[in-house]
Scaffold this active site. Structure first.
Site, PDB file in Angstrom:
ATOM      1  N   LYS A 190       0.139  -3.182  13.514  1.00  0.00           N
ATOM      2  CA  LYS A 190       0.042  -2.906  12.057  1.00  0.00           C
ATOM      3  C   LYS A 190      -0.263  -1.473  11.893  1.00  0.00           C
ATOM      4  O   LYS A 190      -1.174  -0.935  12.071  1.00  0.00           O
ATOM      5  CB  LYS A 190      -0.882  -4.015  11.542  1.00  0.00           C
ATOM      6  CG  LYS A 190      -1.463  -3.407  10.109  1.00  0.00           C
ATOM      7  CD  LYS A 190      -0.482  -3.886   8.827  1.00  0.00           C
ATOM      8  CE  LYS A 190      -0.791  -3.696   7.404  1.00  0.00           C
ATOM      9  NZ  LYS A 190       0.175  -4.057   6.566  1.00  0.00           N
ATOM     10  N   LYS A 235       7.697  -8.777   5.561  1.00  0.00           N
ATOM     11  CA  LYS A 235       8.023  -9.114   4.310  1.00  0.00           C
ATOM     12  C   LYS A 235       9.253 -10.238   4.467  1.00  0.00           C
ATOM     13  O   LYS A 235       9.189 -11.135   3.811  1.00  0.00           O
ATOM     14  CB  LYS A 235       8.789  -7.697   3.492  1.00  0.00           C
ATOM     15  CG  LYS A 235       7.640  -6.772   3.521  1.00  0.00           C
ATOM     16  CD  LYS A 235       8.251  -5.486   2.944  1.00  0.00           C
ATOM     17  CE  LYS A 235       7.248  -4.587   2.491  1.00  0.00           C
ATOM     18  NZ  LYS A 235       6.407  -4.157   3.744  1.00  0.00           N
ATOM     19  N   LYS A 295      -0.459  -7.991   4.217  1.00  0.00           N
ATOM     20  CA  LYS A 295      -0.622  -8.692   2.917  1.00  0.00           C
ATOM     21  C   LYS A 295       0.450  -9.626   2.495  1.00  0.00           C
ATOM     22  O   LYS A 295       0.147 -10.422   1.710  1.00  0.00           O
ATOM     23  CB  LYS A 295      -0.878  -7.556   1.933  1.00  0.00           C
ATOM     24  CG  LYS A 295       0.255  -6.319   1.642  1.00  0.00           C
ATOM     25  CD  LYS A 295       1.052  -7.040   0.470  1.00  0.00           C
ATOM     26  CE  LYS A 295       2.251  -5.893   0.264  1.00  0.00           C
ATOM     27  NZ  LYS A 295       3.149  -5.427   1.255  1.00  0.00           N
ATOM     28  N   GLY A 303       0.846  -1.164  -0.023  1.00  0.00           N
ATOM     29  CA  GLY A 303      -0.026   0.064  -0.053  1.00  0.00           C
ATOM     30  C   GLY A 303       0.925   1.104  -0.170  1.00  0.00           C
ATOM     31  O   GLY A 303       0.541   2.162  -0.802  1.00  0.00           O
ATOM     32  N   ASN A 304       2.078   1.130   0.692  1.00  0.00           N
ATOM     33  CA  ASN A 304       2.868   2.173   0.719  1.00  0.00           C
ATOM     34  C   ASN A 304       3.675   2.527  -0.604  1.00  0.00           C
ATOM     35  O   ASN A 304       4.156   3.391  -1.047  1.00  0.00           O
ATOM     36  CB  ASN A 304       3.921   1.994   1.796  1.00  0.00           C
ATOM     37  CG  ASN A 304       3.276   2.382   3.191  1.00  0.00           C
ATOM     38  OD1 ASN A 304       2.890   3.217   3.312  1.00  0.00           O
ATOM     39  ND2 ASN A 304       3.767   1.521   4.098  1.00  0.00           N
TER      40      ASN A 304
END
Length: 300
Positions: A122, A263, A205, A11-12
């Site tokens: 988050k 990640k 995500k 999203g970033n």
């Protein structure tokens, strides 16, 4: 037969930190992403998972601004962000893709007893200067944490357990669709009464992308973010990009810090469970990352 590639788009990466959270700015990033996808689609069957941190936080702010109705819960706002971001990506990809493009509303099961519900971590929404923390907490009742030189709202982010709609994803792939799914980590649901009930959370995500990639037997997982690689000694004069690492070498980076940690955890999970390579890098470098020229490659 093309190899299957799951792309996790942050999203970033769609709305940069400190940038105005506008549809116009997001569309500029989506246009760049679509150019990358057009190149990758020549060699891969693609499934796209996108983040929603800035977007769902903005929706929550806009939601709270209307005082004459109770605020809608996060699971519904995640569904809303899935629709709006998935629509924008699908519109752009349809213009450049040679095949059908489908956005699928996707539910992801989480454990109602996940410790993340008691310890939110988050990041969502815009960033703020640290001196606004007391005001924001008093006005909205938010929990806040440092995000670099800023502060940002944090919410619960439980571990994804199961992609409820994975069969539909596989069916679309078998019919040749480029599938956009699990947006924002998926709509968080818990098992209840033989069915599922939404719950207040925003799932990471990248971790969802790893679960999905294994479920559909993907050949590779590519995580695109606003950093061009995983760095050793990040933020210091000794910073060094890591180009090729094993899961064991990447393990120290997998702390649940809301930034690179999830990640790293996601690619470690995918590589160790499947034996296939995963990649982390910047949106603009996607083809070069898969070619091993940029970004970070994680393999056994």
């Amino acid at each position: 037969m093309k190899k299957k590639l799951v792309i996790a788009l942050g999203g970033n990466a769609l709305l940069q930190r400190g940038e105005i959270l506008s549809a116009e700015n997001q569309q500029k990033s989506i246009q760049l992403f679509s150019q990358m996808v057009a190149q990758l689609a020549r060699d891969y069957q693609l499934v796209i998972v996108h983040g929603n941190g800035p977007q769902v936080g903005l929706l929550a702010l806009q939601n709270a601004a209307y005082q004459d109705a109770p605020a809608w819960p996060l699971d519904i706002l995640v569904a809303e962000s899935q629709g709006m971001i998935g629509f924008a990506i699908a519109q752009e990809l349809t213009a450049s893709s040679s095949g059908p493009v489908t956005t699928l509303m996707t539910r992801v099961e989480v454990d109602p007893n996940d410790p993340a519900f008691a310890s939110p971590g988050k990041y969502i929404g815009p960033v703020y200067p640290p001196e606004q923390q007391a005001e924001l907490q008093a006005r909205y009742g938010w929990q806040m944490k440092a995000d670099g030189q800023y502060i940002r709202r944090v919410v619960a982010s439980p571990t994804p357990l199961k992609i409820i709609d994975s069969e539909a994803i596989r069916t679309l792939m078998d019919d040749g669709h480029l599938v956009i799914c699990c947006g924002g980590g998926g709509i968080p649901v818990i098992a209840k009464g033989g069915g599922y009930q939404g719950t207040e959370a925003v799932i990471d995500k990248d971790l969802t992308a790893a679960v999905l990639a294994k479920a559909i037997s993907a050949d590779h997982l590519l995580i695109l973010t606003d950093a061009d690689a995983v760095y050793e000694n990040w933020g210091t004069p000794q910073a060094r990009a890591l180009r090729h690492v094993t899961p064991a070498e990447l393990a120290p980076f997998a702390a649940p810090d809301g930034a690179m940690g999830p990640k790293a955890a996601a690619v470690i999970q995918f590589v160790t469970q499947t034996g296939n390579a995963a990649f982390i890098g910047a949106l603009k470098d996607a083809p070069e990352i898969l070619a091993g020229q940029k970004g970070t490659c994680i393999s056994e």
